[in-house]
Design a protein around this motif. Structure first.
Motif, PDB file in Angstrom:
ATOM      1  N   PRO A 123       0.405  12.709 -12.156  1.00  0.00           N
ATOM      2  CA  PRO A 123      -0.025  12.149 -10.871  1.00  0.00           C
ATOM      3  C   PRO A 123       0.046  10.630 -10.810  1.00  0.00           C
ATOM      4  N   PHE A 124      -0.333   9.947 -11.918  1.00  0.00           N
ATOM      5  CA  PHE A 124      -0.377   8.485 -11.879  1.00  0.00           C
ATOM      6  C   PHE A 124       1.018   7.877 -11.690  1.00  0.00           C
ATOM      7  N   GLN A 125       2.067   8.613 -12.085  1.00  0.00           N
ATOM      8  CA  GLN A 125       3.426   8.101 -11.948  1.00  0.00           C
ATOM      9  C   GLN A 125       3.885   8.086 -10.494  1.00  0.00           C
ATOM     10  N   LEU A 126       3.280   8.917  -9.676  1.00  0.00           N
ATOM     11  CA  LEU A 126       3.718   9.073  -8.284  1.00  0.00           C
ATOM     12  C   LEU A 126       2.727   8.497  -7.278  1.00  0.00           C
ATOM     13  N   ASN A 127       1.565   8.094  -7.763  1.00  0.00           N
ATOM     14  CA  ASN A 127       0.508   7.661  -6.858  1.00  0.00           C
ATOM     15  C   ASN A 127       0.446   6.137  -6.769  1.00  0.00           C
ATOM     16  N   ASN A 128       0.863   5.614  -5.624  1.00  0.00           N
ATOM     17  CA  ASN A 128       0.855   4.164  -5.437  1.00  0.00           C
ATOM     18  C   ASN A 128      -0.521   3.605  -5.086  1.00  0.00           C
ATOM     19  N   THR A 129      -1.497   4.464  -4.882  1.00  0.00           N
ATOM     20  CA  THR A 129      -2.849   3.984  -4.608  1.00  0.00           C
ATOM     21  C   THR A 129      -3.365   3.101  -5.745  1.00  0.00           C
ATOM     22  N   ARG A 130      -2.958   3.418  -6.959  1.00  0.00           N
ATOM     23  CA  ARG A 130      -3.411   2.643  -8.136  1.00  0.00           C
ATOM     24  C   ARG A 130      -2.920   1.210  -8.107  1.00  0.00           C
ATOM     25  N   LYS A 131      -1.857   0.931  -7.317  1.00  0.00           N
ATOM     26  CA  LYS A 131      -1.307  -0.427  -7.233  1.00  0.00           C
ATOM     27  C   LYS A 131      -2.107  -1.323  -6.277  1.00  0.00           C
ATOM     28  N   ALA A 132      -2.953  -0.695  -5.462  1.00  0.00           N
ATOM     29  CA  ALA A 132      -3.687  -1.466  -4.454  1.00  0.00           C
ATOM     30  C   ALA A 132      -4.627  -2.470  -5.105  1.00  0.00           C
ATOM     31  N   LYS A 133      -4.685  -3.657  -4.517  1.00  0.00           N
ATOM     32  CA  LYS A 133      -5.553  -4.728  -5.009  1.00  0.00           C
ATOM     33  C   LYS A 133      -6.761  -4.957  -4.107  1.00  0.00           C
ATOM     34  N   GLN A 134      -6.810  -4.212  -2.989  1.00  0.00           N
ATOM     35  CA  GLN A 134      -7.983  -4.278  -2.119  1.00  0.00           C
ATOM     36  C   GLN A 134      -8.205  -2.896  -1.498  1.00  0.00           C
ATOM     37  N   GLU A 135      -9.463  -2.528  -1.298  1.00  0.00           N
ATOM     38  CA  GLU A 135      -9.793  -1.208  -0.766  1.00  0.00           C
ATOM     39  C   GLU A 135      -9.695  -1.206   0.754  1.00  0.00           C
ATOM     40  N   ILE A 136      -8.492  -1.461   1.234  1.00  0.00           N
ATOM     41  CA  ILE A 136      -8.210  -1.424   2.669  1.00  0.00           C
ATOM     42  C   ILE A 136      -6.993  -0.539   2.890  1.00  0.00           C
ATOM     43  N   VAL A 137      -7.155   0.477   3.701  1.00  0.00           N
ATOM     44  CA  VAL A 137      -6.052   1.369   4.049  1.00  0.00           C
ATOM     45  C   VAL A 137      -5.324   0.793   5.258  1.00  0.00           C
TER      46      VAL A 137
END
Length: 273
Positions: free
Chosen positions: A6-20
């Motif tokens: 999952p971590f290889q495909l999930n770009n959420t981990r790249k986010a630097k701020q909790e804003i969608v």
């Protein structure tokens, strides 16, 4: 055999701020998702922000306007959601922390038919008149124009020519433009350059899921918004004619579906009985 994680495909981990950042594509169910996010913001206590209704909606922005939009998104107190009809805007290009990008896609032929009748729906012009009373009403002949006849007669509106460029209010014929971005290469319709840029943005920036998941109870009890009862059925023969000029849009849609399938497989969820 390569193992999908999952971590290889999930770009959420790249986010630097909790804003969608939901740069929503029109006519894909985005209004319904927007309302669900609004309701969930109350329950889950995160900020909900959306762009105001505009007289002329511009989806491609100048570098200066991209910078201003990026600054606006980053100005909200996290956790938060910001929603706007706009092409993919790389916030990190302006020295600001990466948000969480989400969006929706839809079968491109069904979507373009939906858009065609949406902008001709009576309630659409009632809403526009209420917001902007001085906007003139369109020609009744244009309002009554049938999509099938528009395609079969070779009407300019329904030709969807490869390489064609449309500016002004915005090119709503294709959803890939909302992922491709603001580059000039994104402008020509149904081209390889626009397709590859859109794919790259999805792979590098768009999340598997937002960190504020939608509960099944909300989804099951909520009816779609903007469902157009004035949209007549369109024959498969006419749809096939349109598909011939939407090859890159179809490829992009299939690419997104395949990526979602890979993400689902990677999660290794147990099968439902």
């Amino acid at each position: 055999m390569t193992t999908l994680e999952p971590f290889q495909l999930n770009n959420t981990r790249k986010a630097k701020q909790e804003i969608v950042f939901f740069n929503r594509v029109p006519k894909v169910g985005s209004q319904t998702l927007m309302e669900l996010l609004r309701r969930l913001s109350i329950r889950n206590e995160y900020g909900f922000h959306q762009d105001r209704v505009q007289r002329v909606e511009t989806i491609r922005l100048s570098p200066e306007d991209q910078a201003a939009l990026s600054a606006l998104i980053s100005s909200y107190e996290p956790p938060a959601v910001y929603i706007k009809h706009v092409c993919f805007t790389n916030v990190s290009n302006f020295g600001l922390p990466e948000p969480i990008y989400i969006n929706l896609v839809r079968d491109p032929i069904e979507r373009v038919i939906s858009w065609y009748y949406y902008v001709r729906a009576p309630w659409y012009y009632v809403e526009r008149k209420l917001a902007f009373p001085d906007i003139p009403l369109p020609d009744p002949k244009w309002l009554k124009k049938d999509f099938e006849q528009c395609v079969l007669s070779g009407d300019r509106e329904c030709k969807y020519l490869t390489g064609e460029i449309r500016e002004g209010i915005g090119d709503h014929r294709r959803q890939s433009m909302f992922f491709c971005g603001h580059h000039a290469e994104c402008l020509p319709f149904n081209t390889d350059g626009a397709l590859e840029r859109a794919k790259l943005a999805v792979e590098q920036h768009y999340a598997v899921l937002p960190p504020y998941p939608l509960g099944e109870d909300e989804i099951n009890r909520y009816n779609p918004i903007n469902k157009n009862s004035f949209k007549p059925p369109v024959s498969e023969d006419v749809k096939d004619i349109v598909r011939r000029n939407f090859t890159k849009e179809i490829e992009f849609y299939e690419f997104c579906k395949q990526r979602l399938h890979k993400q689902y497989v990677a999660l290794k969820l147990p099968e439902k009985p």
